[in-house]
Scaffold this active site. Structure first.
Site, PDB file in Angstrom:
ATOM      1  N   TRP A  36       0.972  -1.229  -0.092  1.00 28.31           N
ATOM      2  CA  TRP A  36      -0.081  -0.028   0.167  1.00 28.31           C
ATOM      3  C   TRP A  36       0.797   1.170   0.007  1.00 28.31           C
ATOM      4  O   TRP A  36       1.870   1.476   0.721  1.00 28.31           O
ATOM      5  CB  TRP A  36      -0.804  -0.168   1.156  1.00 28.31           C
ATOM      6  N   MET A  37       0.439   2.204  -0.507  1.00 29.71           N
ATOM      7  CA  MET A  37       1.112   3.464  -0.794  1.00 29.71           C
ATOM      8  C   MET A  37      -0.037   4.672  -0.462  1.00 29.71           C
ATOM      9  O   MET A  37      -1.291   4.599  -1.142  1.00 29.71           O
ATOM     10  CB  MET A  37       1.669   3.780  -2.237  1.00 29.71           C
ATOM     11  N   ASN A  38      -0.064   5.922   0.341  1.00 26.03           N
ATOM     12  CA  ASN A  38      -0.754   6.771   0.201  1.00 26.03           C
ATOM     13  C   ASN A  38       0.271   8.053   0.493  1.00 26.03           C
ATOM     14  O   ASN A  38       1.250   8.272  -0.565  1.00 26.03           O
ATOM     15  CB  ASN A  38      -1.839   6.920   1.179  1.00 26.03           C
ATOM     16  N   ASP A  39       0.002   9.028   1.197  1.00 24.87           N
ATOM     17  CA  ASP A  39       0.603  10.373   1.207  1.00 24.87           C
ATOM     18  C   ASP A  39       2.087  10.506   0.646  1.00 24.87           C
ATOM     19  O   ASP A  39       3.019   9.653   1.379  1.00 24.87           O
ATOM     20  CB  ASP A  39       0.716  11.148   2.384  1.00 24.87           C
ATOM     21  N   TRP A  63      -4.551  -0.378   3.786  1.00 25.91           N
ATOM     22  CA  TRP A  63      -3.866   0.527   4.572  1.00 25.91           C
ATOM     23  C   TRP A  63      -3.722  -0.317   5.945  1.00 25.91           C
ATOM     24  O   TRP A  63      -4.254  -1.302   6.431  1.00 25.91           O
ATOM     25  CB  TRP A  63      -4.884   1.778   5.250  1.00 25.91           C
ATOM     26  N   PHE A  98       3.894   8.460  10.715  1.00 30.29           N
ATOM     27  CA  PHE A  98       3.044   9.102   9.607  1.00 30.29           C
ATOM     28  C   PHE A  98       3.697  10.218   8.819  1.00 30.29           C
ATOM     29  O   PHE A  98       4.888  10.412   8.974  1.00 30.29           O
ATOM     30  CB  PHE A  98       1.760   9.634  10.401  1.00 30.29           C
ATOM     31  N   SER A  99       3.030  10.931   8.316  1.00 35.90           N
ATOM     32  CA  SER A  99       3.457  11.881   6.918  1.00 35.90           C
ATOM     33  C   SER A  99       4.595  12.797   7.792  1.00 35.90           C
ATOM     34  O   SER A  99       4.601  13.232   8.824  1.00 35.90           O
ATOM     35  CB  SER A  99       2.338  12.571   6.309  1.00 35.90           C
ATOM     36  N   ARG A 167      -0.219  16.653  13.152  1.00 38.79           N
ATOM     37  CA  ARG A 167       0.451  15.807  12.381  1.00 38.79           C
ATOM     38  C   ARG A 167       1.082  16.499  10.952  1.00 38.79           C
ATOM     39  O   ARG A 167       0.765  17.639  10.761  1.00 38.79           O
ATOM     40  CB  ARG A 167      -0.358  14.542  11.833  1.00 38.79           C
ATOM     41  N   ASP A 168       1.957  15.727  10.288  1.00 40.48           N
ATOM     42  CA  ASP A 168       2.391  15.961   9.025  1.00 40.48           C
ATOM     43  C   ASP A 168       3.403  17.258   8.983  1.00 40.48           C
ATOM     44  O   ASP A 168       3.103  18.233   8.140  1.00 40.48           O
ATOM     45  CB  ASP A 168       1.130  16.093   7.981  1.00 40.48           C
TER      46      ASP A 168
END
Length: 494
Positions: A36-39, A63, A98-99, A167-168
């Site tokens: 899986w890939m996201n941001d 995810w 996380f990001s 976050r991020d």
């Protein structure tokens, strides 16, 4: 010291990658190595290469516990996978890495700034995820988590800031050598805000201020912020959750937002002047930018949306891809996006037509394919009467197609994938209001196997979408209700 969790992830991705045929991947869009890939994370230029990390669950195409995948490129089109960079193997990030972002430090090291998630028992007895900011430092391949982690936790939040939505972080260095990062946060009432932090050395951080506030305007929580100066303007990009539509400018759900205004470097004050969506299609989220060595501001995003990202089979060996990197500029107070100029180097066979006039459906010799860069200029074929509709259909055979349709009288451009082979009642189409003068419109369409990106009027609007039609459907056709005149230049992309 490399943890067993990270070693296991590296062994797994190296083994499983061998089972994925190259022909099943996009040609020049970065996709998940496995799983899986996201941001996009840590988009940076380091040691002569672009580095792009990403939210990653190697063990499943859905995810799961977040790692950081890693790839490098010299031209942003040909990517080479590197071993997974981060695994959730520490007390402060056991719930996921996380990001975040990345920057080169004065000593030549590569610093990753990311959000760690851990469980915390609340006064009511419930267990909740708490988010904090962490650092890892490395050489472009291997990264060691900082002994001072977390560098920012709940004690450095403003009074009304939520420790559950924090976050991020996106880091940058100022001209005086000091550092800043912005992070997404929500108030305790659930409204989005962007926090600004400062540091002299990139390791010891202090809260500075709230840089921007939602005040109930655009969705709720603001995720994945990025802040930069471009063409004399301060630009803040965020991805709000739970948005409500505002005419054709924003859509329901999780979307993208660009705020443009003035930025006072001395006081770190950002004053909004304009707002707009970033992408008007179906699949685009969590964009992040990098400042290229030649001064270009380049952006990529996750070419997917949360509403449809869980519907694929668990048997799929990979899921998720990034958008084509885009060069950004500000013109007349608006964000413009165009494909990176490096794409021109992939141009193969050229097919060109001028002043093709038609009133129904036509196909043109040499115009087909699923890896294509195509520019269209359309206008009325009858000076006395504007046509009713124009449509471009692609990834087409006798059964399937995806289309772009334009209605000049209401100036609406639509992307539609309901006939692409989907068996689900998902988001199939999106409309956007574009600028046209008397039925004249310019489009640049980039196809790469399972995706389309449409750049309108020199990058004034962009629409992105994915579709999973079999690659054998490579037809392209044009349709007009009324008389349309069209110029077309099409390149195969090699």
């Amino acid at each position: 010291m490399t943890s067993q969790l990270l070693l296991d992830a590296r062994k797994y991705e190296e083994l499983m990658e061998k089972r994925i045929e190259k022909e099943t991947r996009p040609g020049f869009h970065l996709s998940a190595r496995v799983g899986w890939m996201n941001d996009p994370n840590g988009f940076s230029f380091y040691n002569g290469k672009y580095h792009l990390f990403y939210q990653y669950h190697p063990y499943d195409s859905h995810w799961g516990p977040m790692h950081w995948g890693h790839a490098v490129s010299r031209d942003l089109l040909h990517w080479r996978y590197l071993p997974v960079a981060l695994a959730p193997d520490s007390d402060y990030d056991r719930g996921g890495c996380f990001s975040g972002s990345a920057i080169e430090m004065p000593d030549g090291k590569h610093l990753l700034l990311y959000t760690g998630v851990s469980k915390e028992i609340q006064p009511d007895g419930n267990m909740r995820d708490v988010q904090m900011q962490c650092i890892a430092i490395g050489d472009g391949v291997d990264y060691e988590k900082y002994t001072g982690n977390p560098v920012i936790d709940k004690t450095s939040l403003p009074e009304n800031g939520s420790k559950f939505d924090f976050r991020d972080p996106k880091i940058w260095q100022k001209a005086d050598g000091s550092y800043r990062f912005v992070a997404g946060n929500s108030t305790k009432e659930g409204d989005g805000q962007i926090l600004l932090y400062r540091s002299k050395d990139g390791l010891q951080w202090q809260y500075e201020k709230v840089l921007a506030e939602n005040r109930g305007r655009f969705g709720k929580m603001w995720e994945c912020p990025d802040f930069f100066v471009l063409d004399g303007k301060g630009v803040l990009i965020v991805s709000p959750t739970d948005m409500l539509p505002q005419g054709f400018e924003y859509y329901n759900g999780n979307g993208t937002l660009c705020l443009i205004g003035t930025y006072d470097e001395e006081t770190d004050t950002f004053t909004e002047e304009q707002n707009q969506a970033i992408d008007y299609g179906i699949d685009f989220y969590a964009p992040q930018t990098v400042l290229a060595p030649d001064g270009r501001r380049i952006m990529t995003g996750w070419m997917q949306n949360w509403e449809t990202s869980s519907l694929h089979s668990k048997q799929e060996p990979w899921f998720g891809q990034m958008s084509l990197p885009r060069e950004l500029s500000i013109k007349n107070g608006r964000l413009f996006q165009n494909p990176i100029r490096e794409l021109d180097k992939l141009h193969g066979e050229k097919v060109e037509y001028e002043n093709v006039t038609f009133t129904d459906m036509i196909c043109l010799d040499g115009i087909k394919g699923r890896k294509v860069d195509m520019e269209l200029s359309i206008r009325p074929g009858d000076e006395q009467k504007i046509y009713q509709k124009f449509a471009l259909r692609f990834a087409q055979d006798d059964t399937y197609q995806t289309s772009i349709g334009f209605s000049p009288y209401d100036s609406i451009l639509k992307i539609d994938r309901k006939f692409s082979g989907s068996r689900r009642a998902i988001i199939h189409q999106r409309d956007t209001l574009v600028r046209n003068e008397g039925g004249c419109l310019k489009l640049r369409i980039i196809l790469d196997c399972y995706s389309v990106e449409v750049f309108v009027n020199g990058g004034e609007h962009v629409l992105s979408a994915t579709f999973y039609t079999d690659l054998s459907a490579d037809g392209i056709s044009f349709y007009a209700d009324g008389m349309v005149a069209m110029d077309i230049v099409k390149y195969d992309l090699n």
